[in-house]
Design a protein around this motif. Structure first.
Motif, PDB file in Angstrom:
ATOM      1  N   LEU A   9       0.836  -1.193   0.000  1.00 15.82           N
ATOM      2  CA  LEU A   9       0.000   0.000   0.000  1.00 15.82           C
ATOM      3  C   LEU A   9       0.872   1.245   0.000  1.00 15.82           C
ATOM      4  N   ALA A  10       0.428   2.284  -0.695  1.00 17.28           N
ATOM      5  CA  ALA A  10       1.091   3.589  -0.687  1.00 17.28           C
ATOM      6  C   ALA A  10       0.064   4.622  -0.249  1.00 17.28           C
ATOM      7  N   ASP A  11       0.314   5.256   0.894  1.00 15.06           N
ATOM      8  CA  ASP A  11      -0.625   6.222   1.474  1.00 15.06           C
ATOM      9  C   ASP A  11      -2.017   5.629   1.621  1.00 15.06           C
ATOM     10  N   GLY A  12      -2.075   4.354   2.059  1.00 14.42           N
ATOM     11  CA  GLY A  12      -3.341   3.707   2.350  1.00 14.42           C
ATOM     12  C   GLY A  12      -4.043   3.099   1.166  1.00 14.42           C
ATOM     13  N   VAL A  13      -3.453   3.200  -0.036  1.00 16.44           N
ATOM     14  CA  VAL A  13      -4.076   2.670  -1.250  1.00 16.44           C
ATOM     15  C   VAL A  13      -3.282   1.462  -1.750  1.00 16.44           C
ATOM     16  N   VAL A  14      -3.982   0.371  -2.069  1.00 14.82           N
ATOM     17  CA  VAL A  14      -3.315  -0.829  -2.583  1.00 14.82           C
ATOM     18  C   VAL A  14      -2.738  -0.547  -3.961  1.00 14.82           C
ATOM     19  N   ILE A  15      -1.428  -0.737  -4.090  1.00 13.13           N
ATOM     20  CA  ILE A  15      -0.775  -0.517  -5.383  1.00 13.13           C
ATOM     21  C   ILE A  15      -0.262  -1.821  -6.005  1.00 13.13           C
ATOM     22  N   GLY A  16      -0.326  -2.886  -5.238  1.00 10.82           N
ATOM     23  CA  GLY A  16       0.133  -4.161  -5.791  1.00 10.82           C
ATOM     24  C   GLY A  16       0.105  -5.263  -4.752  1.00 10.82           C
ATOM     25  N   ALA A  17       0.425  -6.471  -5.208  1.00 11.03           N
ATOM     26  CA  ALA A  17       0.466  -7.643  -4.323  1.00 11.03           C
ATOM     27  C   ALA A  17       1.651  -8.513  -4.714  1.00 11.03           C
ATOM     28  N   LEU A  18       2.215  -9.161  -3.717  1.00  7.60           N
ATOM     29  CA  LEU A  18       3.361 -10.045  -3.939  1.00  7.60           C
ATOM     30  C   LEU A  18       2.966 -11.477  -3.592  1.00  7.60           C
ATOM     31  N   GLU A  19       3.323 -12.400  -4.478  1.00  6.60           N
ATOM     32  CA  GLU A  19       3.130 -13.819  -4.203  1.00  6.60           C
ATOM     33  C   GLU A  19       4.476 -14.392  -3.766  1.00  6.60           C
ATOM     34  N   LEU A  20       4.492 -15.023  -2.607  1.00  5.63           N
ATOM     35  CA  LEU A  20       5.713 -15.664  -2.117  1.00  5.63           C
ATOM     36  C   LEU A  20       5.440 -17.136  -1.874  1.00  5.63           C
ATOM     37  N   ALA A  21       6.384 -17.948  -2.228  1.00  3.88           N
ATOM     38  CA  ALA A  21       6.231 -19.395  -2.036  1.00  3.88           C
ATOM     39  C   ALA A  21       7.593 -20.009  -1.781  1.00  3.88           C
ATOM     40  N   ASP A  22       7.556 -21.202  -1.249  1.00  2.65           N
ATOM     41  CA  ASP A  22       8.789 -21.966  -1.039  1.00  2.65           C
ATOM     42  C   ASP A  22       9.260 -22.443  -2.408  1.00  2.65           C
ATOM     43  N   GLU A  23      10.378 -21.932  -2.855  1.00  2.96           N
ATOM     44  CA  GLU A  23      10.839 -22.198  -4.222  1.00  2.96           C
ATOM     45  C   GLU A  23      11.277 -23.652  -4.404  1.00  2.96           C
ATOM     46  N   ILE A  24      10.805 -24.243  -5.476  1.00  2.00           N
ATOM     47  CA  ILE A  24      11.189 -25.620  -5.805  1.00  2.00           C
ATOM     48  C   ILE A  24      12.614 -25.626  -6.349  1.00  2.00           C
ATOM     49  N   ARG A  25      13.402 -26.550  -5.871  1.00  2.00           N
ATOM     50  CA  ARG A  25      14.765 -26.667  -6.386  1.00  2.00           C
ATOM     51  C   ARG A  25      14.712 -27.088  -7.853  1.00  2.00           C
TER      52      ARG A  25
END
Length: 713
Positions: free
Chosen positions: A494-510
């Motif tokens: 969020l930037a100044d209370g407004v959603v500007i994006g989302a991040l997907e995180l996962a356990d990376e497969i070798r």
């Protein structure tokens, strides 16, 4: 350490205690060697056989060279001094009583258990050789029965073989000691207004202890003050940290990653979860089949073969009225039947194989594990830290209108720079990987279970999970539903209370995991995955890799049960893991394989250890097992074949045509068979165990992307 916490946008469980769970790296047996009758594969036996070997070797030199039979065989003359004739009898007696004691004791054990094997066969030969030689030295028996040199060499060679075997079987770590090491050295107990450091074993039920950020919980208990993201991966296998607060249970050995808490002790000593895992490890180790060595089985047959041949020899030669020849032939048969080469056939192969394996990054601790690996038809991989890297990675960036992925990621990284949380490190690492410019941030703040905020380039940037969105009355991006179904960790920016994006995180497969699964499938081996993660996470990884089946949401005590369930299907299971929670399963499996980067307890519970974290090394173990087995079979056939041929010849089977195997020729053939066995074992050194050699190119991808794995449990 900063007091910061990230919360996932969604978790993969409905348990409210898991809201805000995060990913953190996970850390990470087999039967004991039954051995021959009368000894087991422990470290003290290594020293015993080593000392005996060198002492007996020193005594054997004068025994052999002072022996009339050996001098006659080689072609030199002994001095006329009368004392020379007593060197072999005196020192030979010492060798028989002292050097032969392990074999004589083992023979008694095999007789009592009614399982004749190698020890009884060796004891029979050295006893007959000793009695015959002493009789020859005293003039009671024919001088041809002077076997002192043969007795000396026999004892030395057998001690060498057993020393090599014991050394290859000696275990250097204890699974239970490693479990105990997970507990902190001291616990901080609250006593009134004071906090006193005490040993964990001094804690009593209802005591309250302080666990500081980054510290380990000293005993099972309930949180009575504070909240923290708990790294339970070492115990439960859950790849994310779990938010625990007032009233929640915590387990001894787990880590409070970000905040301090106070815990009221509810279980101590043998009642703790760690102690329970220890009992599971011990039970699985003790219940594993203690199969006899292949060479013991062959020796058992040879024992009866030699005994039968000796009896027939005595009867036949006596029947023809040649009593003296009957004694000579019978004793010769019993001495020749002792398997010089057979005693080295297995230990040499195991020793060379383990040495070769070590150079290839594979440490073999348990001989039975190496023998069994060739028969494995199912490989069960732990997910976290084995098939995956065990640490979060940014796998996707979604943006709102007017923003770019690089811009959103750079702002998130700027806000996270001062955080030491695993998710923060993953975001910063992703920005660096893309070579983005990360601006300096000020006024950094973190809020447990909500996220972080900081001033970046004049804007208030926030990164966090669902609690952050609720606090700011913001709405998640539409992509969150798809990411949630994949079991990913979702953080919004969020930037100044407004959603500007989302991040997907996962356990990376070798990347090597794909090649490992494909290569196992090419060999007709079923691949199964097991994890403490929820079904959505497990299914996503299993589908990506193309594994055949998977177990999800498995608790520590159930991992060994899952292995047992596969075994009840008639499968021979190899378990590959790196966590404390894997230790009981590693011990339960037919072959336990620990990733070397894992914990001491997993390594101690396994029969095979992979020095690297490359899952393709499992194929190296399979190839090594198959190659070793081939060499064992070849050596056993050669060693046993020598006995099967030489014993009838020594008995006089060809006497009707004028040929009786002389003792000297039998001794030469015996030595040659030992040389052949040793040379054949050396060929194992040519085996290429590199992951590329056993799996081929990483680019090959033969898995069927359309076939989804079957969920189990």
């Amino acid at each position: 350490m900063h007091n910061d916490t990230h919360a996932d946008t969604e978790t993969t469980t409905t348990d409210p205690d898991h809201v805000g769970s995060e990913h953190s790296p996970a850390g990470s047996g087999n039967s004991e060697h039954s051995g021959h009758g009368g000894h087991a594969g422990h470290g003290d036996h290594v020293g015993m056989f080593r000392r005996l070997f060198w002492i007996m070797l020193a005594l054997a030199v004068p025994v052999v060279f002072a022996s009339d039979m050996f001098a006659m065989l080689v072609g030199y003359s002994l001095p006329d001094a009368s004392w020379i004739a007593w060197i072999s009898p005196v020192l030979g007696t010492v060798m028989f009583v002292w050097g032969g004691s392990p074999f004589l004791t083992g023979a008694v054990s095999e007789i009592r258990s009614r399982t004749p094997g190698m020890m009884l066969l060796i004891a029979l030969a050295i006893t007959v050789a000793f009695v015959a030689s002493m009789g020859a030295s005293l003039g009671v028996l024919d001088h041809q029965l002077d076997f002192w040199w043969e007795l000396a060499l026999l004892i030395v060679i057998m001690l060498l073989g057993h020393w090599i075997e014991m050394r290859s079987l000696a275990q250097t770590t204890s699974a239970l000691d490693s479990l105990a090491a997970l507990l902190p050295d001291t616990a901080e107990r609250v006593e009134g207004d004071d906090v006193v450091s005490v040993s964990p074993d001094q804690l009593q039920l209802s005591d309250v202890v302080v666990v500081r950020p980054g510290g380990r919980v000293p005993a099972d208990g309930t949180i009575v003050a504070g909240s923290a993201s708990m790294d339970e991966s070492m115990i439960t296998g859950e790849s994310r940290t779990v938010r625990r607060g007032d009233g929640d249970q915590v387990v001894a050995g787990t880590v409070a990653t970000d905040s301090g808490i106070r815990v009221q002790v509810t279980a101590i000593g043998q009642d703790t979860t760690l102690a329970g895992i220890g009992r599971l490890v011990a039970d699985a180790q003790n219940s594993t089949s203690r199969a006899q060595r292949i060479a013991d089985t062959a020796a058992g047959w040879l024992f009866w073969f030699a005994l039968g041949a000796a009896a027939i020899t005595a009867v036949v030669w006596t029947q023809f009225g040649m009593g003296d020849d009957a004694v000579i032939r019978t004793i010769t048969v019993l001495v020749i039947a002792c398997p010089h080469a057979l005693g080295l056939a297995i230990p040499l192969v195991v020793s060379i194989a383990t040495e070769r394996a070590a150079r290839g990054g594979v440490l073999v601790k348990d001989r039975l594990a190496l023998e069994t690996m060739r028969t494995v038809d199912t490989v069960l991989f732990d997910k976290t830290g084995t098939l995956t890297k065990g640490e979060p990675t940014v796998t996707a960036v979604e943006v709102s209108a007017g923003r770019t992925a690089d811009e959103v990621l750079a702002l998130a990284a700027a806000a996270e720079t001062d955080s030491e949380h695993p998710l923060a490190r993953a975001i910063v690492a992703a920005a660096r990987h893309r070579n983005l410019t990360v601006l300096a941030a000020t006024e950094f703040r973190s809020s447990p279970a909500i996220g972080v905020s900081a001033e970046v380039d004049g804007a208030r940037v926030q990164v966090g999970g669902p609690a952050l969105l609720e606090q700011e009355h913001a709405t998640e991006l539409a992509v969150a539903d798809r990411w949630r179904a994949e079991g990913a960790i979702i953080l919004h920016v969020l930037a100044d209370g407004v959603v500007i994006g989302a991040l997907e995180l996962a356990d990376e497969i070798r990347p090597e995991s794909h090649a490992a699964v494909d290569a196992l499938h090419d060999r007709g081996i079923t691949v199964v995955m097991i994890t403490g993660d929820a079904d959505a996470v497990a299914k996503s990884v299993a589908t990506e890799l193309g594994v055949d089946r998977y177990f999800a949401g498995v608790k520590p005590e159930d991992k060994s049960h899952s292995v047992a369930a596969l075994q009840t299907e008639g499968r021979t299971v190899a378990m590959v893991g790196d966590g404390v929670n894997d230790a009981p399963a590693l011990a339960q499996a037919d072959v336990g394989i620990a990733i070397g980067a894992g914990t001491d307890v997993a390594i101690a519970s396994a029969g095979v250890i992979l020095a690297s974290d490359d899952p393709r090394s499992v194929l190296s173990v399979i190839e090594l097992s198959r190659a070793s087995y081939r060499k064992m079979k070849q050596n056993l056939w050669w060693a046993a074949g020598y006995n099967l041929i030489s014993v009838p010849l020594a008995a006089g089977m060809l006497a009707p045509v004028g040929f009786v195997l002389p003792m000297s020729v039998g001794a030469i053939l015996m030595s040659l068979s030992t040389i052949v066995v040793a040379a054949n074992a050396q060929l194992l050194r040519r085996l290429d165990l590199s992951p590329d050699a056993v799996t081929g190119s990483l680019g090959q991808d033969s898995r069927d992307e359309q076939n989804e794995p079957m969920a189990i449990g």
